[in-house]
Design a protein around this motif. Structure first.
Motif, PDB file in Angstrom:
ATOM      1  N   ALA A  29     -74.763 -12.908 -49.583  1.00  0.00           N
ATOM      2  CA  ALA A  29     -74.661 -11.845 -48.580  1.00  0.00           C
ATOM      3  C   ALA A  29     -73.279 -11.822 -47.942  1.00  0.00           C
ATOM      4  O   ALA A  29     -72.707 -10.748 -47.711  1.00  0.00           O
ATOM      5  CB  ALA A  29     -75.737 -12.022 -47.513  1.00  0.00           C
ATOM      6  N   ALA A  30     -72.720 -13.006 -47.674  1.00  0.00           N
ATOM      7  CA  ALA A  30     -71.373 -13.070 -47.095  1.00  0.00           C
ATOM      8  C   ALA A  30     -70.328 -12.524 -48.064  1.00  0.00           C
ATOM      9  O   ALA A  30     -69.410 -11.791 -47.659  1.00  0.00           O
ATOM     10  CB  ALA A  30     -71.037 -14.505 -46.712  1.00  0.00           C
ATOM     11  N   LEU A  31     -70.474 -12.858 -49.331  1.00  0.00           N
ATOM     12  CA  LEU A  31     -69.554 -12.337 -50.338  1.00  0.00           C
ATOM     13  C   LEU A  31     -69.661 -10.823 -50.443  1.00  0.00           C
ATOM     14  O   LEU A  31     -68.651 -10.121 -50.537  1.00  0.00           O
ATOM     15  CB  LEU A  31     -69.839 -12.994 -51.688  1.00  0.00           C
ATOM     16  CG  LEU A  31     -68.854 -12.746 -52.819  1.00  0.00           C
ATOM     17  CD1 LEU A  31     -67.489 -13.297 -52.451  1.00  0.00           C
ATOM     18  CD2 LEU A  31     -69.349 -13.386 -54.095  1.00  0.00           C
ATOM     19  N   PHE A  32     -70.895 -10.316 -50.387  1.00  0.00           N
ATOM     20  CA  PHE A  32     -71.096  -8.869 -50.428  1.00  0.00           C
ATOM     21  C   PHE A  32     -70.446  -8.208 -49.220  1.00  0.00           C
ATOM     22  O   PHE A  32     -69.789  -7.172 -49.356  1.00  0.00           O
ATOM     23  CB  PHE A  32     -72.585  -8.545 -50.476  1.00  0.00           C
ATOM     24  CG  PHE A  32     -72.871  -7.077 -50.454  1.00  0.00           C
ATOM     25  CD1 PHE A  32     -72.805  -6.336 -51.622  1.00  0.00           C
ATOM     26  CD2 PHE A  32     -73.179  -6.428 -49.273  1.00  0.00           C
ATOM     27  CE1 PHE A  32     -73.055  -4.967 -51.610  1.00  0.00           C
ATOM     28  CE2 PHE A  32     -73.428  -5.071 -49.246  1.00  0.00           C
ATOM     29  CZ  PHE A  32     -73.368  -4.346 -50.418  1.00  0.00           C
ATOM     30  N   LEU A  33     -70.634  -8.778 -48.038  1.00  0.00           N
ATOM     31  CA  LEU A  33     -70.041  -8.190 -46.828  1.00  0.00           C
ATOM     32  C   LEU A  33     -68.515  -8.254 -46.864  1.00  0.00           C
ATOM     33  O   LEU A  33     -67.843  -7.337 -46.381  1.00  0.00           O
ATOM     34  CB  LEU A  33     -70.566  -8.902 -45.589  1.00  0.00           C
ATOM     35  CG  LEU A  33     -71.983  -8.546 -45.184  1.00  0.00           C
ATOM     36  CD1 LEU A  33     -72.445  -9.443 -44.041  1.00  0.00           C
ATOM     37  CD2 LEU A  33     -72.085  -7.084 -44.797  1.00  0.00           C
ATOM     38  N   GLN A  34     -67.982  -9.313 -47.433  1.00  0.00           N
ATOM     39  CA  GLN A  34     -66.525  -9.444 -47.524  1.00  0.00           C
ATOM     40  C   GLN A  34     -65.924  -8.327 -48.380  1.00  0.00           C
ATOM     41  O   GLN A  34     -64.948  -7.694 -47.993  1.00  0.00           O
ATOM     42  CB  GLN A  34     -66.155 -10.801 -48.105  1.00  0.00           C
ATOM     43  CG  GLN A  34     -64.671 -11.034 -48.251  1.00  0.00           C
ATOM     44  CD  GLN A  34     -64.361 -12.373 -48.895  1.00  0.00           C
ATOM     45  OE1 GLN A  34     -65.272 -13.121 -49.242  1.00  0.00           O
ATOM     46  NE2 GLN A  34     -63.095 -12.671 -49.062  1.00  0.00           N
ATOM     47  N   PHE A  35     -66.523  -8.088 -49.532  1.00  0.00           N
ATOM     48  CA  PHE A  35     -65.994  -7.040 -50.400  1.00  0.00           C
ATOM     49  C   PHE A  35     -66.391  -5.649 -49.917  1.00  0.00           C
ATOM     50  O   PHE A  35     -65.692  -4.681 -50.166  1.00  0.00           O
ATOM     51  CB  PHE A  35     -66.442  -7.253 -51.844  1.00  0.00           C
ATOM     52  CG  PHE A  35     -65.710  -8.373 -52.521  1.00  0.00           C
ATOM     53  CD1 PHE A  35     -64.394  -8.231 -52.902  1.00  0.00           C
ATOM     54  CD2 PHE A  35     -66.337  -9.591 -52.742  1.00  0.00           C
ATOM     55  CE1 PHE A  35     -63.707  -9.265 -53.504  1.00  0.00           C
ATOM     56  CE2 PHE A  35     -65.669 -10.639 -53.347  1.00  0.00           C
ATOM     57  CZ  PHE A  35     -64.346 -10.471 -53.726  1.00  0.00           C
ATOM     58  N   GLY A  36     -67.524  -5.558 -49.233  1.00  0.00           N
ATOM     59  CA  GLY A  36     -67.945  -4.269 -48.681  1.00  0.00           C
ATOM     60  C   GLY A  36     -67.093  -3.831 -47.518  1.00  0.00           C
ATOM     61  O   GLY A  36     -66.948  -2.630 -47.250  1.00  0.00           O
ATOM     62  N   ASP A  45     -74.264  -1.032 -44.886  1.00  0.00           N
ATOM     63  CA  ASP A  45     -73.796  -2.263 -45.514  1.00  0.00           C
ATOM     64  C   ASP A  45     -74.585  -3.469 -45.018  1.00  0.00           C
ATOM     65  O   ASP A  45     -74.812  -4.416 -45.761  1.00  0.00           O
ATOM     66  CB  ASP A  45     -72.306  -2.465 -45.258  1.00  0.00           C
ATOM     67  CG  ASP A  45     -71.430  -1.468 -46.010  1.00  0.00           C
ATOM     68  OD1 ASP A  45     -71.904  -0.961 -47.045  1.00  0.00           O
ATOM     69  OD2 ASP A  45     -70.300  -1.220 -45.564  1.00  0.00           O
ATOM     70  N   GLY A  46     -74.998  -3.447 -43.761  1.00  0.00           N
ATOM     71  CA  GLY A  46     -75.827  -4.526 -43.227  1.00  0.00           C
ATOM     72  C   GLY A  46     -77.182  -4.575 -43.902  1.00  0.00           C
ATOM     73  O   GLY A  46     -77.697  -5.652 -44.218  1.00  0.00           O
ATOM     74  N   VAL A  47     -77.762  -3.394 -44.145  1.00  0.00           N
ATOM     75  CA  VAL A  47     -79.048  -3.324 -44.849  1.00  0.00           C
ATOM     76  C   VAL A  47     -78.876  -3.810 -46.281  1.00  0.00           C
ATOM     77  O   VAL A  47     -79.706  -4.573 -46.792  1.00  0.00           O
ATOM     78  CB  VAL A  47     -79.606  -1.882 -44.806  1.00  0.00           C
ATOM     79  CG1 VAL A  47     -80.859  -1.767 -45.651  1.00  0.00           C
ATOM     80  CG2 VAL A  47     -79.870  -1.452 -43.380  1.00  0.00           C
ATOM     81  N   VAL A  52     -79.434  -8.049 -50.465  1.00  0.00           N
ATOM     82  CA  VAL A  52     -78.778  -9.002 -51.367  1.00  0.00           C
ATOM     83  C   VAL A  52     -79.228 -10.420 -51.028  1.00  0.00           C
ATOM     84  O   VAL A  52     -79.524 -11.218 -51.924  1.00  0.00           O
ATOM     85  CB  VAL A  52     -77.238  -8.870 -51.288  1.00  0.00           C
ATOM     86  CG1 VAL A  52     -76.547 -10.056 -51.920  1.00  0.00           C
ATOM     87  CG2 VAL A  52     -76.790  -7.589 -51.956  1.00  0.00           C
ATOM     88  N   PHE A  53     -79.320 -10.728 -49.725  1.00  0.00           N
ATOM     89  CA  PHE A  53     -79.794 -12.054 -49.322  1.00  0.00           C
ATOM     90  C   PHE A  53     -81.217 -12.299 -49.804  1.00  0.00           C
ATOM     91  O   PHE A  53     -81.516 -13.347 -50.383  1.00  0.00           O
ATOM     92  CB  PHE A  53     -79.733 -12.213 -47.802  1.00  0.00           C
ATOM     93  CG  PHE A  53     -80.466 -13.435 -47.325  1.00  0.00           C
ATOM     94  CD1 PHE A  53     -79.891 -14.684 -47.457  1.00  0.00           C
ATOM     95  CD2 PHE A  53     -81.729 -13.341 -46.779  1.00  0.00           C
ATOM     96  CE1 PHE A  53     -80.575 -15.824 -47.049  1.00  0.00           C
ATOM     97  CE2 PHE A  53     -82.424 -14.461 -46.364  1.00  0.00           C
ATOM     98  CZ  PHE A  53     -81.832 -15.709 -46.494  1.00  0.00           C
ATOM     99  N   ILE A  54     -82.102 -11.324 -49.571  1.00  0.00           N
ATOM    100  CA  ILE A  54     -83.513 -11.495 -49.936  1.00  0.00           C
ATOM    101  C   ILE A  54     -83.671 -11.691 -51.438  1.00  0.00           C
ATOM    102  O   ILE A  54     -84.369 -12.600 -51.892  1.00  0.00           O
ATOM    103  CB  ILE A  54     -84.351 -10.293 -49.444  1.00  0.00           C
ATOM    104  CG1 ILE A  54     -84.436 -10.311 -47.919  1.00  0.00           C
ATOM    105  CG2 ILE A  54     -85.740 -10.304 -50.055  1.00  0.00           C
ATOM    106  CD1 ILE A  54     -84.985  -9.039 -47.320  1.00  0.00           C
ATOM    107  N   THR A  55     -83.019 -10.852 -52.225  1.00  0.00           N
ATOM    108  CA  THR A  55     -83.188 -10.949 -53.670  1.00  0.00           C
ATOM    109  C   THR A  55     -82.536 -12.216 -54.230  1.00  0.00           C
ATOM    110  O   THR A  55     -83.109 -12.867 -55.121  1.00  0.00           O
ATOM    111  CB  THR A  55     -82.620  -9.712 -54.389  1.00  0.00           C
ATOM    112  OG1 THR A  55     -81.246  -9.531 -54.012  1.00  0.00           O
ATOM    113  CG2 THR A  55     -83.401  -8.466 -54.016  1.00  0.00           C
ATOM    114  N   THR A  56     -81.377 -12.586 -53.721  1.00  0.00           N
ATOM    115  CA  THR A  56     -80.730 -13.806 -54.196  1.00  0.00           C
ATOM    116  C   THR A  56     -81.532 -15.034 -53.817  1.00  0.00           C
ATOM    117  O   THR A  56     -81.708 -15.956 -54.619  1.00  0.00           O
ATOM    118  CB  THR A  56     -79.299 -13.918 -53.637  1.00  0.00           C
ATOM    119  OG1 THR A  56     -78.571 -12.743 -53.997  1.00  0.00           O
ATOM    120  CG2 THR A  56     -78.588 -15.135 -54.173  1.00  0.00           C
TER     121      THR A  56
END
Length: 79
Positions: A29-36, A45-47, A52-56
């Protein structure tokens, strides 16, 4: 000869699996937020990061459980 796992050993193995799964979920989730955030952060993007956190987390939890099952598998009894 029985190769049963003690209850405390099973609990500690599952606690470790849970900790690793949560860590991987937070990292994804942090990696997704960084690139997002490269093109600006929006509420959606928060949703997306939560999804991403839940599925990972779910995938990592399943993978950890399968590895635990392989490592601590009991041998079938001889008939």
């Amino acid at each position: 000869m029985s190769q049963s796992t003690s209850p405390s050993g099973a609990r500690s193995a599952r606690a470790l699996a849970l900790l690793i799964s949560v860590g991987l979920g937070i990292g994804a989730a942090a990696l997704f937020l960084q690139f997002g955030a490269a093109d600006g952060y929006q509420m959606v993007d928060g949703v997306r990061a939560a999804l991403v956190f839940i599925t990972t987390f779910w995938l990592a939890w399943g993978a950890m459980q399968s590895v635990e099952g392989l490592i601590s598998a009991r041998k079938p009894p001889h008939i």
